[in-house]
Design a protein around this motif. Structure first.
Motif, mmCIF file in Angstrom:
data_model
loop_
_atom_site.group_PDB
_atom_site.id
_atom_site.type_symbol
_atom_site.label_atom_id
_atom_site.label_comp_id
_atom_site.label_asym_id
_atom_site.label_seq_id
_atom_site.Cartn_x
_atom_site.Cartn_y
_atom_site.Cartn_z
ATOM 1 N N TYR A 16 -25.915 27.173 -9.141
ATOM 2 C CA TYR A 16 -26.978 26.826 -8.230
ATOM 3 C C TYR A 16 -26.790 25.302 -7.883
ATOM 4 C CZ TYR A 16 -29.582 31.139 -8.660
ATOM 5 O OH TYR A 16 -30.348 32.318 -8.679
ATOM 6 N N ALA A 22 -25.542 23.995 -4.055
ATOM 7 C CA ALA A 22 -26.537 23.121 -3.358
ATOM 8 C C ALA A 22 -25.723 21.960 -3.004
ATOM 9 C CB ALA A 22 -27.809 22.831 -4.169
ATOM 10 N N ASN A 66 -36.841 37.680 -8.956
ATOM 11 C CA ASN A 66 -37.835 37.539 -7.716
ATOM 12 C C ASN A 66 -37.300 35.917 -7.193
ATOM 13 O OD1 ASN A 66 -39.115 39.533 -8.186
ATOM 14 N ND2 ASN A 66 -40.568 38.728 -9.472
ATOM 15 N N ILE A 67 -37.354 35.924 -5.965
ATOM 16 C CA ILE A 67 -37.023 34.501 -5.292
ATOM 17 C C ILE A 67 -38.190 34.485 -4.320
ATOM 18 C CG2 ILE A 67 -35.601 33.511 -3.575
ATOM 19 C CD1 ILE A 67 -33.494 35.370 -4.483
ATOM 20 N N VAL A 68 -38.498 33.080 -4.734
ATOM 21 C CA VAL A 68 -39.898 32.615 -3.783
ATOM 22 C C VAL A 68 -39.445 31.631 -2.846
ATOM 23 C CG1 VAL A 68 -42.179 31.832 -3.807
ATOM 24 C CG2 VAL A 68 -41.214 33.286 -5.743
ATOM 25 N N ASN A 69 -39.769 31.703 -1.626
ATOM 26 C CA ASN A 69 -39.366 30.443 -0.590
ATOM 27 C C ASN A 69 -40.732 29.967 -0.720
ATOM 28 O OD1 ASN A 69 -36.832 31.083 -0.438
ATOM 29 N ND2 ASN A 69 -37.098 32.898 0.860
ATOM 30 N N ILE A 70 -40.862 28.665 -0.571
ATOM 31 C CA ILE A 70 -41.715 27.908 -0.265
ATOM 32 C C ILE A 70 -41.662 26.900 0.823
ATOM 33 C CG2 ILE A 70 -43.599 26.111 -1.068
ATOM 34 C CD1 ILE A 70 -42.910 27.179 -3.934
ATOM 35 N N ARG A 71 -42.541 27.085 1.927
ATOM 36 C CA ARG A 71 -42.356 26.138 2.928
ATOM 37 C C ARG A 71 -43.489 25.212 3.185
ATOM 38 N NH1 ARG A 71 -39.617 29.922 7.582
ATOM 39 N NH2 ARG A 71 -37.796 30.454 6.188
ATOM 40 N N SER A 72 -43.460 24.081 3.545
ATOM 41 C CA SER A 72 -44.684 23.024 3.674
ATOM 42 C C SER A 72 -44.239 22.495 4.996
ATOM 43 C CB SER A 72 -44.909 22.550 2.403
ATOM 44 O OG SER A 72 -43.815 21.399 2.337
#
Length: 82
Positions: free
Chosen positions: A21, A25, A71-77
């Protein structure tokens, strides 16, 4: 007869995945990680080869965990209100 898990082979799959990863990246094609006291280095030919290695390792980890999925969690802010 089932294939041995990565940990049965003396490999640390979490260290491998973290290194993959991190390399992807940063845009690097060379992955270096410490595994069982041994410094390992792998050079991939392309980003798609690196992505395939990540997918294969995630699949192997899921199979070793009894078929559970990752599980993949996408966090947007955003800054302030939109």
């Amino acid at each position: 007869m089932t294939a041995p898990s990565l940990t049965d082979l003396g490999l640390d799959p979490q260290a491998m995945l973290k290194a993959l990863y991190k390399a992807r990246a940063s845009g690097a094609l060379e992955v270096e990680y410490q595994d069982a006291g041994v410094q390992r280095r792998v050079r991939y030919r392309s980003d798609s080869d690196l992505a395939a290695a990540i997918a294969a390792l995630e699949g192997k980890l899921a199979a070793d965990a009894g078929g559970s999925s990752v599980n993949i969690v996408n966090i947007r802010s955003s800054k302030g209100w939109t």
